[in-house]
Design a protein around this motif. Structure first.
Motif, PDB file in Angstrom:
ATOM      1  N   ASP A 197       0.830  -1.221   0.000  1.00 64.14           N
ATOM      2  CA  ASP A 197       0.000   0.000   0.000  1.00 64.14           C
ATOM      3  C   ASP A 197       0.856   1.260   0.000  1.00 64.14           C
ATOM      4  O   ASP A 197       0.374   2.332   0.384  1.00 64.14           O
ATOM      5  CB  ASP A 197      -0.911   0.020   1.246  1.00 64.14           C
ATOM      6  CG  ASP A 197      -2.247  -0.683   0.995  1.00 64.14           C
ATOM      7  OD1 ASP A 197      -2.622  -0.889  -0.180  1.00 64.14           O
ATOM      8  OD2 ASP A 197      -2.927  -1.018   1.990  1.00 64.14           O
ATOM      9  N   HIS A 222      -3.687   4.091  -5.649  1.00 58.89           N
ATOM     10  CA  HIS A 222      -2.496   3.652  -4.903  1.00 58.89           C
ATOM     11  C   HIS A 222      -1.789   2.453  -5.506  1.00 58.89           C
ATOM     12  O   HIS A 222      -0.585   2.305  -5.335  1.00 58.89           O
ATOM     13  CB  HIS A 222      -2.826   3.418  -3.425  1.00 58.89           C
ATOM     14  CG  HIS A 222      -3.544   2.139  -3.127  1.00 58.89           C
ATOM     15  ND1 HIS A 222      -4.894   1.992  -3.285  1.00 58.89           N
ATOM     16  CD2 HIS A 222      -3.091   0.939  -2.666  1.00 58.89           C
ATOM     17  CE1 HIS A 222      -5.235   0.773  -2.912  1.00 58.89           C
ATOM     18  NE2 HIS A 222      -4.161   0.112  -2.544  1.00 58.89           N
ATOM     19  N   HIS A 255      -3.131  -7.372  -4.940  1.00 59.08           N
ATOM     20  CA  HIS A 255      -3.411  -7.509  -3.493  1.00 59.08           C
ATOM     21  C   HIS A 255      -4.864  -7.218  -3.128  1.00 59.08           C
ATOM     22  O   HIS A 255      -5.325  -7.654  -2.077  1.00 59.08           O
ATOM     23  CB  HIS A 255      -2.439  -6.671  -2.646  1.00 59.08           C
ATOM     24  CG  HIS A 255      -2.748  -5.214  -2.528  1.00 59.08           C
ATOM     25  ND1 HIS A 255      -2.084  -4.256  -3.255  1.00 59.08           N
ATOM     26  CD2 HIS A 255      -3.634  -4.528  -1.750  1.00 59.08           C
ATOM     27  CE1 HIS A 255      -2.552  -3.061  -2.941  1.00 59.08           C
ATOM     28  NE2 HIS A 255      -3.506  -3.195  -2.035  1.00 59.08           N
ATOM     29  N   GLN A 256      -5.603  -6.517  -3.982  1.00 59.93           N
ATOM     30  CA  GLN A 256      -7.003  -6.257  -3.611  1.00 59.93           C
ATOM     31  C   GLN A 256      -7.898  -7.447  -3.977  1.00 59.93           C
ATOM     32  O   GLN A 256      -9.107  -7.395  -3.744  1.00 59.93           O
ATOM     33  CB  GLN A 256      -7.480  -4.947  -4.200  1.00 59.93           C
ATOM     34  CG  GLN A 256      -6.528  -3.801  -3.857  1.00 59.93           C
ATOM     35  CD  GLN A 256      -7.147  -2.584  -3.221  1.00 59.93           C
ATOM     36  OE1 GLN A 256      -6.547  -1.979  -2.339  1.00 59.93           O
ATOM     37  NE2 GLN A 256      -8.316  -2.202  -3.645  1.00 59.93           N
TER      38      GLN A 256
HETATM   39 FE   LIG Z   1      -4.590  -1.589  -1.138  1.00 64.86          FE
END
Ligand SMILES: [Fe+2]
Ligand SMILES: [Fe+2]
Length: 326
Positions: A197, A222, A255-256
């Motif tokens: 992140d 991000h 990662h999401q």
């Molecule tokens: Fe994230």
């Protein structure tokens, strides 16, 4: 500076006389008959409240107020659509207020979480990943931002130290996977976890006493910003293997967990799958805990519906327990 009431404790019909709040949202609107009024969101350490300044009170409000300003506001609380709303009758900027007294902050120990991450960084054996982490973490500006920034404006870990807490929770949550499943690459995984992140440091900013989403944050997001930052750092490391770079980028961009949640690809390595699991675990637990904390004062058995987690939470035992303690 007058701070005798907290947003979490505000009650319908309560009168507010010159109390300090953060101006978190501020918008001029037009009514159907063409009259101007303000839509507001005010905040303090304990939460947020929506507010209005109706036309007849606009002249009692200082001009030139900006998001992040700490203001002194007077008016009263009314109920609108089942929620408290602050009808502001006058407001002005407070010059001498300290922003840190208004920003919500992690309740965990920041120096301990930082130390735990540092301990992991020192254990990384892969020389390229080590160089990458060492290119980032020893820089005091980077460390300071990583330690103090939120992980979000609203959704999860939306307070000072939120990104550090989220990253630390993911570190702790991921350990059992590596005990249970053999053959996974901890060096790669940890580096991905640490940087997953990192783009949020560009996506959010702390302006005055408000957490805001930046223009680059809105335009780029991000995940992409994280990749740009990592790409620049990797370019400075001679002979950084391309396959290692691709696997690291895969951890960041997946990662999401799903396209629906903003990742351009789904996790396709075991390390990426674990990263997306623990990212969700940390974010969902935080949202649920904060939602229950916010709902306890209602005395209701169930919280309000949580729009992201799509459910209400049972808090009956917690309410009963707190009355036992009293
Ligand atoms: Fe994230
Ligand atoms: Fe995350």
């Amino acid at each position: 500076m007058n701070k005798t009431v907290s947003i979490a404790d505000l009650k319908t019909d309560q009168k507010i006389a010159g109390e300090a709040f953060v101006l978190k949202e501020f918008e001029t609107k037009q009514s159907r008959v063409g009259k101007s009024y303000y839509n507001l969101k005010l905040g303090d350490k304990t939460g947020d409240i929506l507010g209005k300044v109706w036309t007849e009170n606009l002249s009692n409000c200082e001009r030139g107020l900006a998001i992040g300003d700490i203001i002194s506001a007077s008016g009263y609380i009314q109920e609108y659509a089942g929620k408290p709303q602050f009808i502001v009758e006058s407001m002005k900027k407070l010059i001498d207020a300290a922003p840190e007294e208004f920003l919500p902050v992690t309740s965990r120990d920041r120096s301990r979480m930082k130390q735990d991450l540092e301990d992991e960084i020192t254990k990384i054996k892969n020389p390229y990943l080590k160089k990458l982490l060492d290119a980032y973490w020893p820089n005091p500006d980077n460390r300071d931002k990583f330690t103090n920034f939120p992980a979000a404006e609203y959704v999860h870990h939306a307070y000072v130290g939120g990104l550090l807490e989220h990253t630390w929770e993911m570190l702790k949550l991921s350990k059992p996977f590596f005990e249970i499943y053999p053959g996974l690459d901890w060096n790669l995984f940890f580096t991905g976890l640490f940087f997953h992140d990192i783009g949020k440091l560009e996506e959010y900013d702390i302006v005055g006493a408000a957490i805001v989403r930046t223009t680059p944050g809105k335009l780029v997001g991000h995940i992409t910003q994280g990749i740009v930052l990592l790409h620049e750092m990797i370019e400075e490391i001679p002979d950084f293997p391309k396959s290692l770079r691709d696997k690291l980028f895969h951890l960041i961009i997946s990662h999401q967990g799903s396209l629906e949640y903003g990742s351009p690809v789904v996790p396709m390595t075991l390390e990426a799958l674990i990263l997306s699991f623990v990212d969700t675990n940390s974010a969902d637990m935080n949202q649920a805990i904060k939602h229950i904390e916010k709902g306890l004062h209602t005395g209701e058995e169930f919280t309000e519906y949580h729009k992201w987690l799509k459910r209400s939470f049972y808090q009956g035992d917690l309410i009963n327990h707190s009355s036992d303690v009293d």
